[in-house]
Design a protein around this motif. Structure first.
Motif, PDB file in Angstrom:
ATOM      1  N   PRO A  59      35.394  37.086  37.216  1.00 23.95           N
ATOM      2  CA  PRO A  59      35.981  37.505  37.732  1.00 23.95           C
ATOM      3  C   PRO A  59      35.465  38.736  38.383  1.00 23.95           C
ATOM      4  CG  PRO A  59      36.941  37.539  35.998  1.00 23.95           C
ATOM      5  CD  PRO A  59      35.662  36.758  35.681  1.00 23.95           C
ATOM      6  N   GLY A  60      35.547  38.442  39.622  1.00 27.96           N
ATOM      7  CA  GLY A  60      35.221  39.885  40.816  1.00 27.96           C
ATOM      8  C   GLY A  60      33.966  39.534  40.638  1.00 27.96           C
ATOM      9  N   HIS A  61      32.879  38.579  40.447  1.00 25.02           N
ATOM     10  CA  HIS A  61      31.455  38.098  40.291  1.00 25.02           C
ATOM     11  C   HIS A  61      31.556  37.375  41.240  1.00 25.02           C
ATOM     12  CE1 HIS A  61      31.256  41.202  37.094  1.00 25.02           C
ATOM     13  NE2 HIS A  61      29.970  41.187  37.769  1.00 25.02           N
ATOM     14  N   GLY A  62      30.543  36.965  42.446  1.00 26.97           N
ATOM     15  CA  GLY A  62      30.461  35.673  42.740  1.00 26.97           C
ATOM     16  C   GLY A  62      31.241  35.271  43.971  1.00 26.97           C
ATOM     17  N   GLY A  63      31.608  34.287  43.637  1.00 22.24           N
ATOM     18  CA  GLY A  63      32.537  33.266  44.385  1.00 22.24           C
ATOM     19  C   GLY A  63      34.158  33.826  43.550  1.00 22.24           C
ATOM     20  N   SER A  64      33.852  34.250  42.671  1.00 23.00           N
ATOM     21  CA  SER A  64      35.699  34.327  42.104  1.00 23.00           C
ATOM     22  C   SER A  64      35.912  35.190  42.050  1.00 23.00           C
ATOM     23  CB  SER A  64      35.123  34.428  40.268  1.00 23.00           C
ATOM     24  OG  SER A  64      34.609  33.233  40.192  1.00 23.00           O
ATOM     25  N   LEU A  65      37.521  35.703  42.025  1.00 25.05           N
ATOM     26  CA  LEU A  65      37.626  36.803  42.878  1.00 25.05           C
ATOM     27  C   LEU A  65      38.623  37.529  41.946  1.00 25.05           C
ATOM     28  CD1 LEU A  65      41.056  35.043  44.885  1.00 25.05           C
ATOM     29  CD2 LEU A  65      38.805  36.285  45.674  1.00 25.05           C
ATOM     30  N   HIS A 185      34.756  43.286  47.458  1.00 24.87           N
ATOM     31  CA  HIS A 185      35.682  43.676  45.786  1.00 24.87           C
ATOM     32  C   HIS A 185      33.932  43.496  45.104  1.00 24.87           C
ATOM     33  CE1 HIS A 185      35.201  39.325  45.449  1.00 24.87           C
ATOM     34  NE2 HIS A 185      34.902  39.355  44.467  1.00 24.87           N
ATOM     35  N   ALA A 186      32.955  43.815  45.255  1.00 27.59           N
ATOM     36  CA  ALA A 186      31.982  43.766  44.503  1.00 27.59           C
ATOM     37  C   ALA A 186      31.498  45.333  44.203  1.00 27.59           C
ATOM     38  CB  ALA A 186      30.503  43.455  45.428  1.00 27.59           C
ATOM     39  N   ALA A 187      31.348  46.052  44.402  1.00 26.47           N
ATOM     40  CA  ALA A 187      30.758  47.523  44.254  1.00 26.47           C
ATOM     41  C   ALA A 187      31.808  48.363  43.863  1.00 26.47           C
ATOM     42  CB  ALA A 187      30.830  48.565  45.464  1.00 26.47           C
ATOM     43  N   ARG A 188      33.461  47.571  43.341  1.00 15.72           N
ATOM     44  CA  ARG A 188      35.010  48.584  42.442  1.00 15.72           C
ATOM     45  C   ARG A 188      34.421  47.410  41.717  1.00 15.72           C
ATOM     46  NH1 ARG A 188      39.351  46.325  41.249  1.00 15.72           N
ATOM     47  NH2 ARG A 188      39.333  45.123  42.751  1.00 15.72           N
ATOM     48  N   VAL A 189      34.146  46.564  41.503  1.00 15.63           N
ATOM     49  CA  VAL A 189      33.962  46.035  40.223  1.00 15.63           C
ATOM     50  C   VAL A 189      33.501  46.283  39.089  1.00 15.63           C
ATOM     51  CG1 VAL A 189      34.557  43.402  38.841  1.00 15.63           C
ATOM     52  CG2 VAL A 189      35.717  43.951  41.091  1.00 15.63           C
ATOM     53  N   LEU A 190      32.005  45.940  39.978  1.00 13.40           N
ATOM     54  CA  LEU A 190      30.923  47.174  39.141  1.00 13.40           C
ATOM     55  C   LEU A 190      30.987  48.002  38.837  1.00 13.40           C
ATOM     56  CD1 LEU A 190      27.813  46.531  38.658  1.00 13.40           C
ATOM     57  CD2 LEU A 190      27.411  47.610  40.867  1.00 13.40           C
ATOM     58  N   ALA A 191      31.768  49.243  39.657  1.00 15.75           N
ATOM     59  CA  ALA A 191      31.549  50.555  39.449  1.00 15.75           C
ATOM     60  C   ALA A 191      32.512  50.540  37.734  1.00 15.75           C
ATOM     61  CB  ALA A 191      32.407  51.329  40.387  1.00 15.75           C
ATOM     62  N   GLU A 192      34.069  49.875  38.456  1.00 13.99           N
ATOM     63  CA  GLU A 192      34.722  50.111  36.894  1.00 13.99           C
ATOM     64  C   GLU A 192      34.445  49.347  35.869  1.00 13.99           C
ATOM     65  OE1 GLU A 192      38.865  49.046  40.027  1.00 13.99           O
ATOM     66  OE2 GLU A 192      38.069  46.922  38.256  1.00 13.99           O
ATOM     67  N   LEU A 193      33.077  48.036  35.279  1.00 12.22           N
ATOM     68  CA  LEU A 193      33.023  48.029  34.635  1.00 12.22           C
ATOM     69  C   LEU A 193      31.491  49.141  33.881  1.00 12.22           C
ATOM     70  CD1 LEU A 193      32.377  44.304  35.387  1.00 12.22           C
ATOM     71  CD2 LEU A 193      33.874  45.114  33.793  1.00 12.22           C
ATOM     72  N   VAL A 194      30.863  49.620  34.571  1.00 12.13           N
ATOM     73  CA  VAL A 194      29.724  50.552  34.479  1.00 12.13           C
ATOM     74  C   VAL A 194      30.814  51.659  33.962  1.00 12.13           C
ATOM     75  CG1 VAL A 194      28.098  52.089  35.253  1.00 12.13           C
ATOM     76  CG2 VAL A 194      27.987  49.727  35.582  1.00 12.13           C
ATOM     77  N   ARG A 195      31.697  52.133  33.511  1.00 11.65           N
ATOM     78  CA  ARG A 195      33.018  53.518  33.764  1.00 11.65           C
ATOM     79  C   ARG A 195      33.531  53.167  32.354  1.00 11.65           C
ATOM     80  NH1 ARG A 195      33.359  54.724  39.415  1.00 11.65           N
ATOM     81  NH2 ARG A 195      35.188  53.631  39.572  1.00 11.65           N
ATOM     82  N   GLU A 196      33.673  51.967  31.857  1.00  3.21           N
ATOM     83  CA  GLU A 196      34.412  51.621  30.871  1.00  3.21           C
ATOM     84  C   GLU A 196      33.860  51.257  29.647  1.00  3.21           C
ATOM     85  OE1 GLU A 196      37.352  47.698  29.010  1.00  3.21           O
ATOM     86  OE2 GLU A 196      35.545  47.416  30.168  1.00  3.21           O
TER      87      GLU A 196
END
Length: 288
Positions: A59-65, A185-196
């Motif tokens: 989710p949030g990567h490539g072609g997945s929402l 959505h890529a930057a947001r998802v990346l930042a959320e995962l990195v911070r978690e």
């Protein structure tokens, strides 16, 4: 190699991009943070002779929402379980995860053990604190937006960090990495995962300890492999894997970076087949 032939399936009301080929026991290939199912193209095509192989864009990567709400490790694992429901995989599957994908695979194994036949962890997150400085800096909120701004130069630096052999840093791979980074959505998802999962000081110990304790309690065959020149998650993490999962098979690939599934495709393919064949006939035996 032919390129991926992706399709889309709806999982919990959102689009998931995936690729499915072959017949036989189910295999699920899970990529790393900020990446896509294309990282497993070689393994997918090699394993499709004898297995039903599923490559997924998380989710949030490539072609997945992305999933609703912040991106989390637990949420990614739940989405893999939802995917298996959506495509009709009822029995346990062999999970193969690279980097973040390894942590996702372990999380699914701990939270839904009947889903998982074996775990193959390829330079997996979860075994140590050390991680590339690029990801540590993304955990600092004021820097995250600046450092995650898509550019061809940044995409090339990222690819160069992933592979030991610069021949793998092709223009096509750089272009694909840039396209992934430009998803809305890529930057947001990346930042959320990195911070978690981490801080500026490295990978958080709490989730790693909880996850490895859970995996160690499972009666589950585990294979852990690493590239000795990994600049994302250092090869010393393999020693931690051996200590925490003493029954696991392990292997260190020489002159190899963060993605043995690409740089050592044939060797990893052979190792996976041997691992699964042995797992189907008896208890896992450690191989060092």
């Amino acid at each position: 190699m032919s390129g991926p032939r992706p399709r889309h399936v709806t999982v919990d009301g959102r689009r998931v991009r995936h690729r499915v080929d072959g017949d036989g026991p189910p295999v699920v290939l899970l990529h790393g943070i900020g990446r896509s199912l294309r990282d497993f193209t070689a393994q997918h095509e090699l394993l499709a002779d004898g297995f039903r192989v599923h490559s997924i864009d998380l989710p949030g990567h490539g072609g997945s929402l992305p999933t609703p709400g912040p991106a989390t490790l637990a949420g990614l694992a739940r989405s893999v379980g939802g995917y298996l429901d959506a495509v009709g995989v009822e029995g346990p599957a062999h999970l193969v995860g690279n980097s973040l994908g390894g942590a996702v695979a372990m999380t699914l194994a701990v939270t839904a053990p009947p889903r998982v036949a074996t775990l193959a962890l390829v330079d997996s997150a979860g075994f140590g604190r050390e991680v590339t400085v690029a990801l540590r800096l993304l955990a600092v909120r004021p820097l995250a937006r600046l450092l995650s701004r898509p550019s061809r130069a940044l995409a090339r630096r990222t690819e160069r960090a992933i592979f030991h052999d610069p021949a793998y840093v092709t223009d096509e791979r750089v272009a694909h990495a840039l396209a992934l980074a430009r998803q809305p959505h890529a930057a947001r998802v990346l930042a959320e995962l990195v911070r978690e999962l981490g801080t500026a000081g490295g990978v958080r110990p709490q989730w790693r300890e909880e996850l490895l304790t859970g995996v160690s309690r499972l009666d589950l065959p585990v294979l852990v492999v690493w590239g000795d020149r990994d600049r994302i998650l250092p090869a010393g993490h393999l020693d931690a894997a051996r200590a925490r999962l003493p029954r696991a098979r392990t292997h260190l690939f020489a002159d190899c970076g963060h993605m043995p599934q690409i740089e050592r495709a044939d060797a990893l393919h052979a190792m996976l087949r041997e691992f699964w064949a042995d797992a189907s006939t008896g208890p896992a035996r450690p191989v060092r």
